[in-house]
Design a protein around this motif. Structure first.
Motif, PDB file in Angstrom:
ATOM      1  N   SER A 315       0.863  -1.174   0.000  1.00 55.43           N
ATOM      2  CA  SER A 315       0.000   0.000   0.000  1.00 55.43           C
ATOM      3  C   SER A 315       0.903   1.229   0.000  1.00 55.43           C
ATOM      4  N   LEU A 372      -5.040   2.970   4.697  1.00 52.15           N
ATOM      5  CA  LEU A 372      -4.051   2.894   3.640  1.00 52.15           C
ATOM      6  C   LEU A 372      -4.714   2.517   2.325  1.00 52.15           C
ATOM      7  N   GLY A 373      -4.076   2.898   1.202  1.00 56.17           N
ATOM      8  CA  GLY A 373      -4.595   2.552  -0.110  1.00 56.17           C
ATOM      9  C   GLY A 373      -3.523   1.957  -1.004  1.00 56.17           C
ATOM     10  N   PHE A 374      -3.940   1.039  -1.883  1.00 55.41           N
ATOM     11  CA  PHE A 374      -3.054   0.473  -2.894  1.00 55.41           C
ATOM     12  C   PHE A 374      -3.139   1.305  -4.177  1.00 55.41           C
ATOM     13  N   ASP A 540      -9.681  -1.916  -2.482  1.00 54.86           N
ATOM     14  CA  ASP A 540      -8.733  -0.852  -2.805  1.00 54.86           C
ATOM     15  C   ASP A 540      -8.101  -0.232  -1.568  1.00 54.86           C
ATOM     16  N   PHE A 541      -8.814  -0.287  -0.417  1.00 59.93           N
ATOM     17  CA  PHE A 541      -8.365   0.382   0.799  1.00 59.93           C
ATOM     18  C   PHE A 541      -8.392  -0.590   1.975  1.00 59.93           C
TER      19      PHE A 541
END
Length: 574
Positions: A315, A372-374, A540-541
């Motif tokens: 991430s 967090l995000g990728f 996604d998150f």
């Protein structure tokens, strides 16, 4: 001849009617289970002073035409639901109670110990809650009292009452110690009660969608998302509302008939429409209400982001870091929420695809979190294998600081985590003592070195105490400027032990900063608020929050240490 015919006709009708009545009685017969009973002693053991009597009682259920028998030394001594046992000689005696009924029989035994001295025993909880400025009565519930029994209530080192009931009242938020001493001719018993004095809460409902809440945010409705063709289970967070509350749900002003629980399963039908969902709770004559908007987004997969040659294993973006108070928080009065976020972002920026995953943040006490995000969507492989991983720094099974994992899709395609969040179930999900939609208010101290007061949504008060090994650290995130902030999520309970070496045992699987077996996390474990599967195809998150309570003298508070999230299949390809 006519009289004889009339008599036979009446007799026949009587028999027919009687037959119908008999059939009706058979149809209405109620099935009764096996009979059973319980004693008025939870343990099945009694104590009585020599020369005194004690009532042995039973509560009988599901017995048809019952017959009772108390037996002592093989002899029937009573034939009712109560037997007055007299202590005639010192030692242990065993008494049987037998229940015979048309639908079965059952027999159980109790032990009665006859003693020469019998001191009183106080039956009071060790902790209680009272409200600021409102008197609360504490009654001395005791056993083994007699005409010689005396009561003594002490508060702040002074004797304040000799009655069996004491009316307690304090104005200020704090934890106060109250003591009760009960004395009879045979001895003394003493009980200490910690009374948490808190402001009287008005019933409160709100939707949080995985983020913190401050007082100024409580009257602002949030927006959640749901793709067309799917459904979402809504459930508000509640304060000062019991589990017996009745709920009323409305969709765009229309009452939803038969929907009276805290959960509302909603399926939007018009893509692009935003629905207004109102909910009202009624509890003991009081009410609370709130609303949430649900946006019906395009079908799942519309905004899926495929892996590219530039995609990162880890991430790569921190959207928010909101720690709970704790010994490693270390934010001073001049820092901001952006400073907090950048602390995590800076650590993420140092990671590349060849990095070994290491923990990047201490989340503070219960509820502290980061999001967090990728840079790509992480898929559920559909094979039951782990899809991504997040590690911590557990020290074997006896020292873990477990964090709960939540996941979200970018359902509205705007690239930020303002969509609906789903918890990943773990080994403890649904077990007794595990609380979903748990919420904790952390009150802003008036000085840097004060202990931090917290009150949960069941009215339980606690103080996060400063650790002796880190006395100077900034325990509170001072960029939170309002009177308090609320963190929400799932509480895994308290496994903290302070006898001897301080320990906090981990769980079987499904948590960060835990000795997980198997390793990693599966998207297929995402659940709705009511525990039903969310059936996500990708995420996604990711959010991680501290999931346990507890604090000790040496180690301080239980606080999840968490790494970045890592796409396991992408890692395997690099």
């Amino acid at each position: 001849m006519k009289k004889e015919f009339r008599f036979k006709f009446l007799l026949l009708m009587t028999l027919l009617v009687g037959g119908f009545v008999a059939c009706d009685d058979d149809d209405e017969k109620i099935e009764v289970g096996n009979p059973d009973f319980t004693f008025n002693s939870e343990t099945g053991e009694y104590n009585v002073k020599i020369g005194k009597e004690i009532p042995l009682r039973v509560h009988v259920k599901d017995a048809v035409n019952p017959v009772y028998a108390w037996k002592q030394e093989g002899k029937i001594v009573a034939d009712d639901t109560v037997y007055y046992f007299k202590g005639e000689s010192l030692g242990e005696c065993f008494v049987n109670f037998r229940l015979d009924a048309d639908n079965g029989s059952v027999e159980k035994q109790v032990k009665v110990t006859v003693v020469d001295r019998l001191a009183p025993q106080i039956k009071l909880e060790s902790a209680a809650v009272a409200y600021c400025g409102i008197a609360r009565g504490f009654a001395a519930e005791t056993e083994y009292t007699d005409e010689t029994t005396t009561f003594e209530w002490s508060y702040s080192g002074k004797v304040v009452s000799h009655d069996s009931v004491y009316m307690f009242k304090e104005e200020d938020i704090n934890i106060y110690s109250l003591a009760l001493k009960v004395t009879n001719e045979d001895g003394v018993d003493v009980k200490n009660i910690n009374v948490s004095v808190i402001p009287e809460e008005e019933p409160l409902l709100f939707f949080d969608n995985a983020r913190y809440v401050q007082p100024s945010m409580l009257d602002k409705a949030i927006t959640m998302t749901c793709p067309i063709g799917k459904h979402v289970v809504l459930a508000p967070v509640k304060f000062a509302i019991s589990d017996q509350a009745v709920y009323e749900w409305k969709v765009d002003g229309q009452v939803q008939s038969g929907k009276t629980s805290i959960y509302f399963d909603f399926t939007p039908s018009v893509e692009g429409k935003t629905y207004e969902i109102d909910v009202k709770a009624t509890d003991n004559g009081k009410t609370a209400s709130t609303k949430v908007y649900v946006q019906c987004t395009p079908k799942e997969g519309t905004y899926f982001r495929a892996v590219t040659s530039k995609s990162k294993v880890f991430s790569d973006h921190c959207f928010e870091f909101m720690p709970a108070p704790g010994q490693f928080v270390n934010f001073n009065q001049n820092q901001t929420a952006e400073d907090a976020r950048m602390r995590i972002q800076t650590a993420l920026d140092k990671l590349d695809n060849d990095s070994n995953m290491a923990w990047i943040a201490s989340l503070g006490a219960w509820g502290g979190y980061f999001i967090l995000g990728f840079d790509h969507s992480v898929e559920d492989d559909g094979l039951g294998e782990a899809d991504f991983d997040i590690i911590g720094n557990p020290l074997g099974k006896n020292w873990c600081e477990c964090g709960v994992v939540w996941v979200s899709q970018d359902e509205n395609g705007n690239g930020i985590p303002d969509d609906t969040w789903y918890e990943l179930k773990g080994s403890e999900t649904g077990k007794p003592g595990i609380t979903q939609r748990y919420a904790l208010k952390y009150y802003r101290p008036t000085a840097d070195k004060q202990d931090v007061l917290s009150i949960d949504n069941d009215g339980n008060l606690d103080f996060l105490k400063r650790n002796a090994y880190h006395p100077e650290s900034g325990y509170y995130p001072w960029f939170m400027k309002e009177e308090y902030y609320i963190l929400t999520g799932t509480c895994l309970g308290n496994q903290f032990k302070t006898a001897g070496i301080e320990t906090n045992w981990g769980f079987d699987w499904g948590y960060v900063d835990n000795v997980n077996d198997p390793t990693g996390f599966r998207i297929e474990n995402a659940i709705q608020q009511d525990g039903s599967p969310a059936n996500l195809k990708y995420i996604d998150f990711v959010k991680v929050h501290t999931g346990q309570m507890g604090q000790g003298a040496a180690v301080g508070e239980v606080s999840t240490e968490s790494s970045a999230a890592m796409d396991l299949r992408l890692k395997a390809k690099k």
